[in-house]
Design a protein around this motif. Structure first.
Motif, PDB file in Angstrom:
ATOM      1  N   VAL A  25       0.828  -1.202   0.000  1.00 54.29           N
ATOM      2  CA  VAL A  25       0.000   0.000   0.000  1.00 54.29           C
ATOM      3  C   VAL A  25       0.864   1.255   0.000  1.00 54.29           C
ATOM      4  CG1 VAL A  25      -1.738   1.301   1.284  1.00 54.29           C
ATOM      5  CG2 VAL A  25      -1.898  -1.179   1.172  1.00 54.29           C
ATOM      6  N   ALA A  26       1.969   1.230   0.767  1.00 58.36           N
ATOM      7  CA  ALA A  26       2.838   2.401   0.853  1.00 58.36           C
ATOM      8  C   ALA A  26       3.465   2.733  -0.498  1.00 58.36           C
ATOM      9  CB  ALA A  26       3.938   2.172   1.898  1.00 58.36           C
ATOM     10  N   ASP A  27       3.906   1.706  -1.242  1.00 55.65           N
ATOM     11  CA  ASP A  27       4.516   1.940  -2.553  1.00 55.65           C
ATOM     12  C   ASP A  27       3.507   2.506  -3.532  1.00 55.65           C
ATOM     13  OD1 ASP A  27       6.378   0.378  -1.116  1.00 55.65           O
ATOM     14  OD2 ASP A  27       7.253  -0.358  -2.968  1.00 55.65           O
ATOM     15  N   ALA A  28       2.321   1.887  -3.584  1.00 56.45           N
ATOM     16  CA  ALA A  28       1.291   2.358  -4.511  1.00 56.45           C
ATOM     17  C   ALA A  28       0.888   3.800  -4.184  1.00 56.45           C
ATOM     18  CB  ALA A  28       0.073   1.439  -4.448  1.00 56.45           C
ATOM     19  N   THR A  29       0.762   4.111  -2.890  1.00 55.65           N
ATOM     20  CA  THR A  29       0.376   5.457  -2.482  1.00 55.65           C
ATOM     21  C   THR A  29       1.454   6.468  -2.852  1.00 55.65           C
ATOM     22  OG1 THR A  29      -0.910   4.561  -0.630  1.00 55.65           O
ATOM     23  CG2 THR A  29      -0.317   6.890  -0.527  1.00 55.65           C
ATOM     24  N   ALA A  30       2.727   6.111  -2.592  1.00 52.74           N
ATOM     25  CA  ALA A  30       3.821   7.029  -2.901  1.00 52.74           C
ATOM     26  C   ALA A  30       3.885   7.331  -4.394  1.00 52.74           C
ATOM     27  CB  ALA A  30       5.149   6.431  -2.427  1.00 52.74           C
ATOM     28  N   ILE A  31       3.733   6.292  -5.223  1.00 53.83           N
ATOM     29  CA  ILE A  31       3.781   6.494  -6.675  1.00 53.83           C
ATOM     30  C   ILE A  31       2.607   7.349  -7.125  1.00 53.83           C
ATOM     31  CG2 ILE A  31       3.705   5.352  -8.922  1.00 53.83           C
ATOM     32  CD1 ILE A  31       5.000   2.902  -7.523  1.00 53.83           C
ATOM     33  N   PHE A  32       1.436   7.119  -6.518  1.00 55.13           N
ATOM     34  CA  PHE A  32       0.248   7.885  -6.902  1.00 55.13           C
ATOM     35  C   PHE A  32       0.435   9.374  -6.663  1.00 55.13           C
ATOM     36  CE2 PHE A  32      -3.794   9.922  -6.105  1.00 55.13           C
ATOM     37  CZ  PHE A  32      -4.582   9.464  -7.147  1.00 55.13           C
ATOM     38  N   PHE A  33       1.261   9.732  -5.688  1.00 44.37           N
ATOM     39  CA  PHE A  33       1.432  11.147  -5.359  1.00 44.37           C
ATOM     40  C   PHE A  33       2.209  11.921  -6.408  1.00 44.37           C
ATOM     41  CE2 PHE A  33       0.064  10.366  -0.934  1.00 44.37           C
ATOM     42  CZ  PHE A  33      -0.741  11.475  -0.770  1.00 44.37           C
ATOM     43  N   VAL A  34       2.477  11.288  -7.543  1.00 42.61           N
ATOM     44  CA  VAL A  34       3.009  12.039  -8.688  1.00 42.61           C
ATOM     45  C   VAL A  34       1.892  12.879  -9.319  1.00 42.61           C
ATOM     46  CG1 VAL A  34       2.516  10.325 -10.491  1.00 42.61           C
ATOM     47  CG2 VAL A  34       4.503  11.824 -10.717  1.00 42.61           C
ATOM     48  N   SER A  35       0.650  12.668  -8.897  1.00 44.73           N
ATOM     49  CA  SER A  35      -0.496  13.353  -9.516  1.00 44.73           C
ATOM     50  C   SER A  35      -0.402  14.873  -9.495  1.00 44.73           C
ATOM     51  CB  SER A  35      -1.809  12.879  -8.876  1.00 44.73           C
ATOM     52  OG  SER A  35      -1.790  13.056  -7.481  1.00 44.73           O
ATOM     53  N   PRO A  36       0.095  15.522  -8.421  1.00 43.47           N
ATOM     54  CA  PRO A  36       0.190  16.992  -8.486  1.00 43.47           C
ATOM     55  C   PRO A  36       1.098  17.486  -9.610  1.00 43.47           C
ATOM     56  CG  PRO A  36       0.409  16.240  -6.225  1.00 43.47           C
ATOM     57  CD  PRO A  36       0.478  15.026  -7.090  1.00 43.47           C
ATOM     58  N   ILE A  37       2.154  16.721  -9.897  1.00 45.44           N
ATOM     59  CA  ILE A  37       3.059  17.088 -10.984  1.00 45.44           C
ATOM     60  C   ILE A  37       2.322  16.993 -12.316  1.00 45.44           C
ATOM     61  CG2 ILE A  37       5.216  16.494 -12.164  1.00 45.44           C
ATOM     62  CD1 ILE A  37       6.153  15.290  -9.481  1.00 45.44           C
ATOM     63  N   LEU A  38       1.554  15.934 -12.480  1.00 46.57           N
ATOM     64  CA  LEU A  38       0.806  15.737 -13.720  1.00 46.57           C
ATOM     65  C   LEU A  38      -0.289  16.796 -13.864  1.00 46.57           C
ATOM     66  CD1 LEU A  38       0.470  11.840 -13.572  1.00 46.57           C
ATOM     67  CD2 LEU A  38       2.084  13.187 -14.928  1.00 46.57           C
ATOM     68  N   ILE A  39      -0.924  17.157 -12.741  1.00 46.83           N
ATOM     69  CA  ILE A  39      -1.946  18.205 -12.776  1.00 46.83           C
ATOM     70  C   ILE A  39      -1.328  19.518 -13.238  1.00 46.83           C
ATOM     71  CG2 ILE A  39      -3.471  19.622 -11.339  1.00 46.83           C
ATOM     72  CD1 ILE A  39      -3.923  17.090  -9.621  1.00 46.83           C
ATOM     73  N   MET A  40      -0.147  19.819 -12.718  1.00 49.82           N
ATOM     74  CA  MET A  40       0.538  21.049 -13.107  1.00 49.82           C
ATOM     75  C   MET A  40       0.853  21.050 -14.602  1.00 49.82           C
ATOM     76  SD  MET A  40       4.109  22.603 -11.599  1.00 49.82           S
ATOM     77  CE  MET A  40       5.124  21.399 -12.467  1.00 49.82           C
TER      78      MET A  40
END
Length: 309
Positions: free
Chosen positions: A112-127
């Motif tokens: 869960v920790a790995d999947a969550t950490a990778i998902f947090f690339v979303s702000p970069i993609l939003i930008m």
């Protein structure tokens, strides 16, 4: 996904305008949402080990719809179910449900920790998507922060290493779908938060219901109970996010979503015995630093615009 999974840096639905009531209260609501989403993710991972991921997502969205739609009807009646931009609301809903399916698909294969950490690339993609589709201007400081965040993602994923899993790309796809939904959210004007949540729940439920005949496995009593619990937590988490952004400015509140990395790692260890390794911790820290700095620059730019007006 984190949940949305499920948290992550949730693209908050449009909320009524007005001065923030209490920034501290907003921060506490967002931290509460990260706890709720992390628990929901752990339940999701457990369910995804015995049921098809689309079915798990369906259980989440149907329960979410059963919770949120009555709330909408009680709060404002059928008028709250009408959107000024229904096409954009549907597109946003598709982005959200696509994100959920991809994130849930990754959980049987990743901690869960790995999947969550990778998902947090979303702000970069939003930008990045905001530059392409909304015409926003991004300076070198925020691009530098984005580069640091991407380095953090590469450290967590570690392509080419012996520990690399192709499933690590699923949270990236999930984050991309989430980013599309977030950018669409910024173009939706005039709709209340509950309207947006109702559309998200309805679109997700309808899309996943169409897929169910191809993925259905009859759940047992325990799985049904866990599915209901997961869906209720999903709804509560989104409610906390809406409340958080009503009490504080986004640039101040959003960075605290990274607290979810702590809960994800802790719960993953307690429930599944999967302790994040040093690479995951290092990468997650870089991703969090990138997100914090990006939010800080957003706040600086907002203040500059205010004083120059």
């Amino acid at each position: 996904m984190t949940s949305d999974p499920v948290a992550r840096t949730n693209p908050a639905p449009p909320v009524p305008s007005g001065a923030p009531a209490s920034p501290l209260r907003g921060i506490l609501f967002l931290i509460a949402s990260t706890i709720v989403f992390s628990v929901a993710d752990v339940i999701t991972k457990q369910l995804a080990s015995t049921l098809p991921p689309p079915e798990v997502a369906w259980m989440r969205y149907v329960t979410f719809a059963l919770v949120i739609i009555p709330v909408v009807l009680i709060k404002g009646g059928a008028t709250l179910l009408r959107s000024r931009r229904p096409g954009l609301q549907v597109l946003r809903g598709l982005g959200m449900v696509g994100s959920s399916i991809m994130f849930i698909q990754s959980l049987p294969h990743l901690p869960v920790a790995d999947a969550t950490a990778i998902f947090f690339v979303s702000p970069i993609l939003i930008m990045a998507l905001s530059v392409l589709f909304l015409g926003e201007t991004v300076g070198w400081r925020r691009w530098s922060a984005a580069a640091i965040g991407l380095i953090g993602v590469m450290i967590v994923v570690r392509p080419g290493a012996g520990t690399f899993q192709p499933a690590a790309f699923l949270p990236i796809i999930s984050a991309s779908s989430w980013a599309i939904g977030a950018v669409v959210t910024r173009k939706i004007n005039g709709d209340q938060a509950l309207t947006t949540l109702a559309y998200s729940a309805s679109v997700g439920s309808l899309v996943l219901s169409v897929l169910m005949p191809f993925h259905w496995v009859t759940p047992n009593g325990t799985e049904i109970a866990l599915g209901l619990c997961m869906g209720v937590l999903f709804a509560i988490g989104h409610g906390f996010v809406v409340l958080a952004y009503r009490h504080g400015n986004a640039s101040l509140i959003a960075p605290f979503s990274y607290v979810q990395l702590i809960w994800a790692g802790t719960l993953g260890y307690l429930v599944f015995g999967s302790l994040p390794d040093s690479w995951t911790v290092t990468g997650a820290c870089l991703i969090a630093v990138s997100g914090f700095y990006t939010a800080y620059r957003e706040r600086v730019r907002a203040l500059q615009k205010r004083f120059s007006a």
